[in-house]
Motif scaffolding. Sequence first.
Motif, PDB file in Angstrom:
ATOM      1  N   VAL A 271      36.163  50.324  56.119  1.00 29.97           N
ATOM      2  CA  VAL A 271      35.813  48.854  55.787  1.00 29.97           C
ATOM      3  C   VAL A 271      36.848  47.714  56.344  1.00 29.97           C
ATOM      4  N   PHE A 272      36.519  47.009  56.938  1.00 30.17           N
ATOM      5  CA  PHE A 272      37.253  45.916  57.611  1.00 30.17           C
ATOM      6  C   PHE A 272      37.631  45.030  56.414  1.00 30.17           C
ATOM      7  N   GLU A 273      38.949  44.587  56.139  1.00 25.20           N
ATOM      8  CA  GLU A 273      39.272  43.824  55.263  1.00 25.20           C
ATOM      9  C   GLU A 273      38.526  43.931  53.677  1.00 25.20           C
ATOM     10  N   TYR A 274      38.900  45.073  53.195  1.00 26.69           N
ATOM     11  CA  TYR A 274      38.042  45.154  52.172  1.00 26.69           C
ATOM     12  C   TYR A 274      38.420  44.434  50.846  1.00 26.69           C
ATOM     13  N   LEU A 275      37.632  44.117  49.809  1.00 22.53           N
ATOM     14  CA  LEU A 275      37.770  43.256  48.679  1.00 22.53           C
ATOM     15  C   LEU A 275      38.609  43.921  47.645  1.00 22.53           C
ATOM     16  N   HIS A 276      39.387  43.295  46.930  1.00 21.81           N
ATOM     17  CA  HIS A 276      40.271  43.842  45.794  1.00 21.81           C
ATOM     18  C   HIS A 276      39.560  44.399  44.766  1.00 21.81           C
ATOM     19  N   GLU A 277      38.451  43.920  44.522  1.00 15.29           N
ATOM     20  CA  GLU A 277      37.455  44.338  43.337  1.00 15.29           C
ATOM     21  C   GLU A 277      36.062  44.588  43.715  1.00 15.29           C
ATOM     22  N   SER A 278      35.659  45.835  43.826  1.00 13.23           N
ATOM     23  CA  SER A 278      34.412  46.176  44.144  1.00 13.23           C
ATOM     24  C   SER A 278      33.973  47.599  43.925  1.00 13.23           C
ATOM     25  N   PRO A 279      32.686  47.981  43.605  1.00  9.19           N
ATOM     26  CA  PRO A 279      32.474  49.245  43.512  1.00  9.19           C
ATOM     27  C   PRO A 279      31.985  50.010  44.698  1.00  9.19           C
ATOM     28  N   PHE A 280      32.182  49.320  46.103  1.00  7.82           N
ATOM     29  CA  PHE A 280      31.944  49.473  47.038  1.00  7.82           C
ATOM     30  C   PHE A 280      32.806  50.728  47.699  1.00  7.82           C
ATOM     31  N   GLY A 281      32.252  51.869  48.269  1.00  7.26           N
ATOM     32  CA  GLY A 281      32.638  52.883  48.738  1.00  7.26           C
ATOM     33  C   GLY A 281      33.918  52.540  50.117  1.00  7.26           C
ATOM     34  N   LEU A 282      34.902  53.200  49.767  1.00  8.23           N
ATOM     35  CA  LEU A 282      36.045  52.882  50.800  1.00  8.23           C
ATOM     36  C   LEU A 282      36.182  54.337  51.796  1.00  8.23           C
ATOM     37  N   TYR A 283      37.440  54.410  52.290  1.00  6.23           N
ATOM     38  CA  TYR A 283      37.829  55.486  53.194  1.00  6.23           C
ATOM     39  C   TYR A 283      37.584  57.094  52.794  1.00  6.23           C
ATOM     40  N   TRP A 605      48.387  39.069  46.663  1.00  5.62           N
ATOM     41  CA  TRP A 605      48.872  39.399  45.278  1.00  5.62           C
ATOM     42  C   TRP A 605      47.815  40.432  44.753  1.00  5.62           C
ATOM     43  N   ASP A 606      46.523  39.853  44.899  1.00  5.16           N
ATOM     44  CA  ASP A 606      45.528  40.743  44.312  1.00  5.16           C
ATOM     45  C   ASP A 606      45.430  42.196  44.968  1.00  5.16           C
ATOM     46  N   HIS A 607      45.800  42.454  45.967  1.00  4.21           N
ATOM     47  CA  HIS A 607      45.917  43.511  46.796  1.00  4.21           C
ATOM     48  C   HIS A 607      47.074  44.423  46.252  1.00  4.21           C
ATOM     49  N   LEU A 608      48.294  43.602  46.057  1.00  3.01           N
ATOM     50  CA  LEU A 608      49.132  44.330  45.475  1.00  3.01           C
ATOM     51  C   LEU A 608      48.832  44.783  44.021  1.00  3.01           C
ATOM     52  N   ARG A 609      48.059  44.146  43.459  1.00  2.86           N
ATOM     53  CA  ARG A 609      47.705  44.527  41.877  1.00  2.86           C
ATOM     54  C   ARG A 609      46.755  45.485  41.977  1.00  2.86           C
ATOM     55  N   ALA A 628      49.808  52.761  49.023  1.00  4.16           N
ATOM     56  CA  ALA A 628      49.352  51.480  49.685  1.00  4.16           C
ATOM     57  C   ALA A 628      50.211  51.010  50.497  1.00  4.16           C
ATOM     58  N   ASP A 629      50.015  50.209  51.790  1.00  3.60           N
ATOM     59  CA  ASP A 629      50.805  49.616  52.708  1.00  3.60           C
ATOM     60  C   ASP A 629      51.651  48.386  52.084  1.00  3.60           C
ATOM     61  N   VAL A 630      52.958  49.005  52.069  1.00  2.34           N
ATOM     62  CA  VAL A 630      53.861  47.867  51.326  1.00  2.34           C
ATOM     63  C   VAL A 630      53.768  46.618  52.262  1.00  2.34           C
ATOM     64  N   GLY A 631      53.676  45.416  51.586  1.00  3.05           N
ATOM     65  CA  GLY A 631      53.537  44.317  52.518  1.00  3.05           C
ATOM     66  C   GLY A 631      52.101  43.832  52.600  1.00  3.05           C
ATOM     67  N   GLY A 632      51.251  44.802  52.696  1.00  7.52           N
ATOM     68  CA  GLY A 632      49.779  44.383  52.981  1.00  7.52           C
ATOM     69  C   GLY A 632      49.698  44.426  54.435  1.00  7.52           C
ATOM     70  N   PHE A 633      48.455  45.144  54.724  1.00  9.34           N
ATOM     71  CA  PHE A 633      48.179  45.437  56.295  1.00  9.34           C
ATOM     72  C   PHE A 633      47.845  44.222  56.952  1.00  9.34           C
ATOM     73  N   PHE A 634      46.611  43.502  56.478  1.00 11.83           N
ATOM     74  CA  PHE A 634      46.265  42.275  57.159  1.00 11.83           C
ATOM     75  C   PHE A 634      47.192  40.961  56.569  1.00 11.83           C
ATOM     76  N   GLY A 635      47.376  40.175  57.510  1.00 13.08           N
ATOM     77  CA  GLY A 635      48.101  38.950  56.945  1.00 13.08           C
ATOM     78  C   GLY A 635      49.395  38.951  56.966  1.00 13.08           C
ATOM     79  N   ASN A 636      50.246  37.602  56.770  1.00  7.62           N
ATOM     80  CA  ASN A 636      51.623  37.694  56.479  1.00  7.62           C
ATOM     81  C   ASN A 636      52.051  37.361  55.212  1.00  7.62           C
TER      82      ASN A 636
END
Lengths: 934, 538
Positions: A271-283, A605-609, A628-636
Amino acid sequence: MASRIGGCRRPLLLLFLLSLASQTAFSWKQDEFRNCNQTPFCKRARSRKPGYCTLIADQVSISDGLLTAKLIPRPIPNQEEGGEDHHQIAKPLLLSVSIYQSGILRLKIDEDPALDPPKTRFQVPEVVVSEFDETMLWLSRVSTETLDGDSAPSSVVYLSDGYEAVLRHDPFELYVREKSSKSRLVSLNSHQLFDFEELRVKNEGEEWEERFKGHTDTRPYGPQSISFDVSFYDAEFVYGLPEHATSLALKPTKGPGVEYSEPYRLFNLDVFEYLHESPFGLYGSIPLMIAHGKTGKSSGFFWLNSAEMQIDVLAEGWNADSGLSLPSDQKRIDTLWMSEAGIVDAFFFAGLGPKDVVSQYTAVTGKPAMPQHFATAYHQCRWNYRDEEDVENVDAKFDEHDIPYDVLWLDIEHTDGKRYMTWDSVMFPHPEEMQKKLAAKGRRMVTIVDPHIKRDDNYYIHKEAAEKGYYVKDSSGKDFDGWCWPGSSSYLDVLSPEVRMWFSDKFGFDSYKGSTPSLYIWNDMNEPSVFNGPEISMPRDALHFGGVEHRELHNAYGYFYHMATSNGLVKRGDGKDRPFVLSRAFFAGTQRFGSVWTGDNTADWDHLRASVPMILTLGLSGISFSGADVGGFFGNPEPELLVRWYQLGAFYPFFRAHAHQDTKRREPWLFGERNTKLIRQAIHVRYMLLPYFYTVFRESNTTGLPVMRPLWMEFPSDDATFSNDEAFMVGSSLLVQGIYTERAKHVSVYLPGDELWYDLLSGAPYKGSQTHKLVALEDRIPAFQKAGTIIPRKDRYRRSSTQMVNDPYTLVIALNSSQAAEGELYIDDGKSFEFMQGAYIHRRFVFSNGKLTSLDLTPNNKKSKFTSQTVIERIILLGHSPGPKNALIKPGDGKVEVGLGPLVLETGLGSSSSFVTIRKPSLPVDKDWTVELV
Amino acid sequence: MKVAFFLSIAILSLLASWSSSSPSLSFLGIAPQDENYFRKETIKCRNGSRKFTKAQLNDDFCDCLDGTDEPGTSACPEGKFYCRNVGHLPTSLYSSMVNDGICDCCDGSDEYDGKVKCRNTCWEAGKKARDKLQKLIDMYREGVTIRKREVEQAKEAISKDKAELSVLKAEEKSLDKLVNQLKVRKEQIEKAEGKEQLEKDNEDRPNVQENFESTEASGKEDSLTSEDDVIGLVEQEESKSEHEDTNVAEDGSESIEDMSKEEIGRLVASRWTGERTGQVEETGSGADSNEGKDGSLNKPSDGDSEKNVYDHHQSSITDDLDSSSVVHEPGLDKQTQFLGFTIHIQSWLRKMQDVSQNLLRSVSWFSSPLDNLDADKIRKEYKESTARLSSAQERISSLTEKLKHDLGVDGEFYTLYGQCFETKQDKYVYKICPFKEAVQEEGQYHKTQLGYWEKFEESYSAMLFSNGAGCWNGPRRSIKVKLRCGLKTELTDVDEPSRCEYLAVLSTPLGCLDGKLKELEGKLEMLQKEKPEGHDEL
């Protein structure tokens, strides 16, 4: 460099609009993935009402140590068919119940092979470990009782000392209950939602095909789904079902007070750029649910099935009008499980506490592999370190800034045109030399190897795989051809043991050119990701080894690929080198093959959480080595977010920084002196605690317990912890609370239990069973050592963990209210399998009555031994009043100095407080001894 | 020189033997100049936090958080280990590198626990370093001289420009006045002529000649600007259409269904990579051909400089894969043209003013019929003066533009103005034009703006170009060009350390600073001092 110039070359205003469009157009799109309503089996099952099932258990008996029965439709007295929605089974189903040591029940329901079903339904092989089969208890006795109000009897069999299993014949229901109180723990089909679509011949004019977003699924075998309800009793919350970016305690998805929600979906997707809060299935997918309640007891349910699954957690009162009566004195959570295919192969775990359930689950699917020591240290990754010079520079900068790291990672760009196990000859002309240079500093390298194989006849892997017929086939029987990084690609059919065997040989040094013994592997895109496939994955009607449809296997594809890779590394090292393989996709049992990370998260910050509940859930589901990827994969990330992420990530079991290629470089020294120092300190904390981490990893390896644990696992009776997923335990001695907001001034942390907690770095004491509002410090997140524990540390930092081997230990003893404490230390050679023969040091340290004792925990009959010359250089006592001047060591009657000293040897990181410190006792770490304060 | 050198060595070794020539174990890792600090029985931690005894010095247990008590061991994380490195430069290591099994000091003193044996490589390494340093110093010396010359030249040129500017401004004023007078006169004449026209029907129109260099030049300028505008417009439309296409491709699921499997694959891949693919790519190639048009539009206006670039390419290809070259901007040719012109205009102006004044005076204002000869003269004068005026104004604005830039402390960067430097790496040609822009060219027509001139940074040791073409999901491109001492001005080492943030090195005599030379000489002196006994370098 600049390879994607075409993407963005107009320096115009409109670019702004373009980038806006790209943000919205390219981020996660709900409509690209199927929801339950677009998934016929899910839609059907979810709309059923309680009482739907009319099956009864017939011919209940004991045979071959199992409790067996046939499920048949209840005879309908007035010949009327049920409602038109009611689907009736045509042939009886076979049911068997088997019981295993330590309170595990296995339920199987399948079609009767004697009745010639059109196809054998798929059972996921090689997930249940063979040792588990050996723990089956041979049932010889079944007792019968008739429950209040029932017309038919129920059969009762032994489960464990405290529990028994009950098979109710009519209506069919299976549950586990406590022997003494008869109160229920977990049950199946209590709401009579059980349904099993038997394979059959297509009726005339019937349409079996399904279409979604321009893709057609031929569904040659038609409907074959299974669904049923499972109830957990005395439960406040249910947990588990990775992988979703959602809270640790699973929120209800249906019922009163629930806004419309999808069920928790288990379907491995990229899932490209998954949401930080969702029942959606990931990897990844693990169909395991654990329930826990105020009694402090836990139970678990695991459905071994690798087809698409959807699970509803039902809110209280969802069945208000069903008319079914269930024990009302027990707080209950009901759930609905739906799968597209496969069989019922379900495990009930009658745990006492939460640790028992995880231990039971990992008895079935295997204990987590013992990682190599280096893998528990810090990893530096980026898409992509561009060339050998880049690698050399990054490596040198770590030394220049005195920041330790153990592994440098290369993403897809290191290959020759995304042909895995090859090298870009311009950027990486000397891969062996490059790895050797790193190895000279005790550092490893990891390269990526993905399951899509470039369809290029000049590529040796493709050539062989195509010739040998080792690819997954499309529905017409040709090699499946999908699109991924290299363009047109085929996918290895890793369900076949032969293919796995062949593929694992490709990791041999003679085959993988440019690989050296310090090279390890990373599996990405193994959901599998197929860019032009339905839902960015493989068509469900693609065919695997043995005629298995992809729909039946989907969630386990990545698992088998991970398995083949991991076995490849074992073979490569002649069985003498523990493999390290990171995988993005996972399934039940993945813990045996390596670690997992939470995929392509985002620098916010949401993804950190969100990373904390995600990793905790993985840990509850056996996968203890994750991060989890430290720093977050997408974005700066802003420097503050990056620093906070390092501070949190230092406590993840798997600690790796990673970044997308479009992001700015973010190696630790790129954000000014202050931030460099903060990141260095965060990484130092991890290196300081490596002996403790490694000991906890060993505990995980033997018991299956997670390295990073929810608070309620350590404090099962404290209901204030049940839904806390912002703090966590590392092992049973350390509590960590993240800071998840920008410019936080304060941070609240709940400290459970009756004992004190000592700040990990300052040594300040805090009371238990309280929420403390602390000042948020720039240089750390709150972390505490539980009173009554002993944590082993190494206080000398090095370039990498490799150089720390001979460095002396520090023991930090945090005394409890009775001035006592206990802790363990596990040491082995950090790399080989010799520890399995007993070649390890395992000490228990016990402090009481002013005396510290080191006890040997290794078995007497070990075949191999491990020794070490390493000593303990410092013992710090937290909660001990100053006074003792000396300590006596036995054996030897040595006398050493006791004074006051700092808790942490780094200015700024600790506090100015001093603690009673035994100075230079030089105690051999592998011997029995006592030290007594005098 | 030689004698002096040996003498200093002799004194040094005398000094060395006076103190302890090799540190005792307890003095391990301490710099000689610090040894006295540790000679007491009780020693203070440098941060003042506490005291420790002599026995605690280097006893492999950390007593001072700042590492004072453990200079020679790894016990204190914040400790520093001093390697003497006789024969090379002394260094200071992090304590984390002491006894870690890796030889860090060239004298091997950081590894003394017997786990590894480190060879003393200081002399070889030192000799290498000295030779390298010597070469660098030699280059710096030469570079500093060139730089001085260039600074002088730049100063001279700037003051010349300034002088020219003030002359031009004065003349602009008088020309302006003259043009106005001529205009009035011309209009009077034309009015009178109109009247006469009614009377005399078969009068021929006067022949006007428009052959002034200056007019031509300004005409060229005009056409250039207008072409630029056209290009800008085309670009705008392109990206607009790209934008729309992206939307179409991304939104309706119908369009996805219309796509081939491969197109879908590429499209999905592009989310991660930001690459434009499939349908979108078609628009991309459309843009390419448009750019081709751009190129040909440009050609007539600065064909010469294009040719110049081409020639350089030829030579660079034969040279090496990575090469660099200097290109003169089209503007520069014009500038030289102007320089000649300015001198010309000054003498011309004086003459012309005289002539015109005479003319204005001599023509009788109200005589009728008009003297045709006079009328033509006035018209011609007017035309010429107007042209001269606009040329002067143009020159004024170009000089003002140039002089308004920050040209360095001594104006030394004047020489870079109007120049461009190129280097080829792989398939890309990087072109840096100080005070203007930086571009990356792929092939003849594919040009990416890396940035526009922003400023000097890091006290004139780097040039920053920013606000270039935007990046997919990322920042606008920018490039930092670091100045390095070199005898020729050339561009080297273009790199993209962070996505869309480029870094290049321009080696130039302007980077050869006297201060740095002194520093290097000092360093070399240090290196030569540390010569151990038993080695003879000379």
